[in-house]
Design a protein around this motif. Structure first.
Motif, mmCIF file in Angstrom:
data_model
loop_
_atom_site.group_PDB
_atom_site.id
_atom_site.type_symbol
_atom_site.label_atom_id
_atom_site.label_comp_id
_atom_site.label_asym_id
_atom_site.label_seq_id
_atom_site.Cartn_x
_atom_site.Cartn_y
_atom_site.Cartn_z
ATOM 1 N N ASP A 72 11.381 -10.503 -0.579
ATOM 2 C CA ASP A 72 11.385 -10.020 -0.321
ATOM 3 C C ASP A 72 10.150 -9.219 -1.897
ATOM 4 N N SER A 73 9.208 -9.254 -1.252
ATOM 5 C CA SER A 73 8.884 -8.054 -2.767
ATOM 6 C C SER A 73 8.837 -6.509 -2.413
ATOM 7 N N SER A 74 8.500 -5.731 -3.073
ATOM 8 C CA SER A 74 8.943 -4.303 -3.500
ATOM 9 C C SER A 74 6.980 -3.646 -3.463
ATOM 10 N N ARG A 98 4.077 -3.883 2.298
ATOM 11 C CA ARG A 98 4.755 -4.789 1.579
ATOM 12 C C ARG A 98 4.873 -6.117 2.713
ATOM 13 N N ARG A 101 1.333 -8.411 2.737
ATOM 14 C CA ARG A 101 1.520 -9.564 1.600
ATOM 15 C C ARG A 101 2.635 -10.415 1.829
ATOM 16 N N ASP A 102 3.799 -10.391 2.593
ATOM 17 C CA ASP A 102 4.615 -11.075 2.165
ATOM 18 C C ASP A 102 4.499 -12.342 3.114
ATOM 19 N N TRP A 105 3.903 -15.723 2.554
ATOM 20 C CA TRP A 105 4.552 -16.277 1.448
ATOM 21 C C TRP A 105 5.835 -16.087 2.747
#
Length: 267
Positions: A72-74, A98, A101-102, A105
């Motif tokens: 997970d990005s932030s 978030r 955007r993720d 992925w």
């Protein structure tokens, strides 16, 4: 708890990366106990051996990529209202950005997981089919059985197949025990409830404990399987100059793993 994700079982069947790492390393160690040149071995044995060995390596590589994609990005919430504080709507907006955007992925991680599932199962089934075609002996009565392994490569193929089905059997037993016994027969009464159990797939929710159980299940039963099914049939692999047997070592390994499994049945 419910099984909400039908594909979770397939992902579980692909095995944990540590499981594949252990078998990958073991594939280099196993032939050293009874070395035989590959040139004198049947071609299908060498081919199956390499398929499993590098199959484990490929799955390790895919699991690393999948793990990276699943991180997970932030995104730090911004003071969009310019009022000097971060309110609930701004936090929710940052979380929504978030997730957006993720998303690509996460999809990529699921794709790599899916590839590893069918890659490993396909490799095991391919090896199993070749072993059955070349090792099976059928009597006139119609009774068929597998011939005793004649070299360390074939023993390792047997161990790989037993490990695969042992891993599956442990997952089945764990799921049945917790969904039937713990949930119905010995249902626990508690004032606290984890809401994740309601909307999360059981195999996903209990993944950590399930993998721990599966690994210990294989560690406990594989030494027993080696002694009962392999040691009693592969007399032609006995080393004449050996002064002792591996049986005491196998018994010790199974006992130690059983004790630690009893002392810590879950994580």
């Amino acid at each position: 708890m419910k099984v909400l994700d039908p594909f979770a079982g397939y992902r579980l069947a692909s095995g944990h990366p540590i499981f594949h790492l252990s078998l990958f390393i073991g594939s280099f160690v196993a032939p050293s106990f009874y070395e035989q040149p590959k040139e004198i071995l049947p071609e299908y044995e060498v081919r199956c051996y390499d398929v499993l060995r590098w199959g484990h390596f490929g799955i390790l590589f895919l699991s690393i990529i999948s793990g990276y994609c699943a991180i997970d990005s932030s995104i730090n919430p911004e003071d969009e209202n310019k009022n000097g504080k971060i309110d609930y709507e701004e936090v929710a907006s940052a979380e929504l950005r978030r997730r957006h955007r993720d998303s690509i992925w996460k999809i990529s991680a699921r794709v790599f997981d899916t590839i590893s599932v069918f890659f490993y199962q396909g490799a095991v089934f391919y090896v199993q089919l070749n072993v059955y075609e070349n090792q099976s002996i059928c009597k006139p009565s119609g009774r068929c059985f597998l011939d005793a392994p004649k070299n360390s490569y074939m023993i390792w193929l047997y161990i790989e197949i037993y490990c695969f089905y042992g891993y599956l059997a442990s997952a089945i037993f764990y799921t049945i025990f917790h969904m039937l016994v713990s949930g119905i027969i010995c249902k626990k009464k508690t004032t606290k409830s984890d809401m994740n159990k309601t909307y999360t797939d059981f195999l996903t929710y209990a993944y950590g404990n399930l993998v721990w159980f599966a690994m210990n299940f294989v560690l406990v039963f594989m030494p027993i399987i080696c002694m009962v099914l392999l040691n009693t049939t592969a007399h032609n692999l006995d080393i004449e100059s050996a002064k002792s047997s591996y049986s005491p070592l196998m018994i010790s390994v199974a006992t130690v793993n059983l004790i630690q499994f009893i002392l810590r049945p879950n994580i």
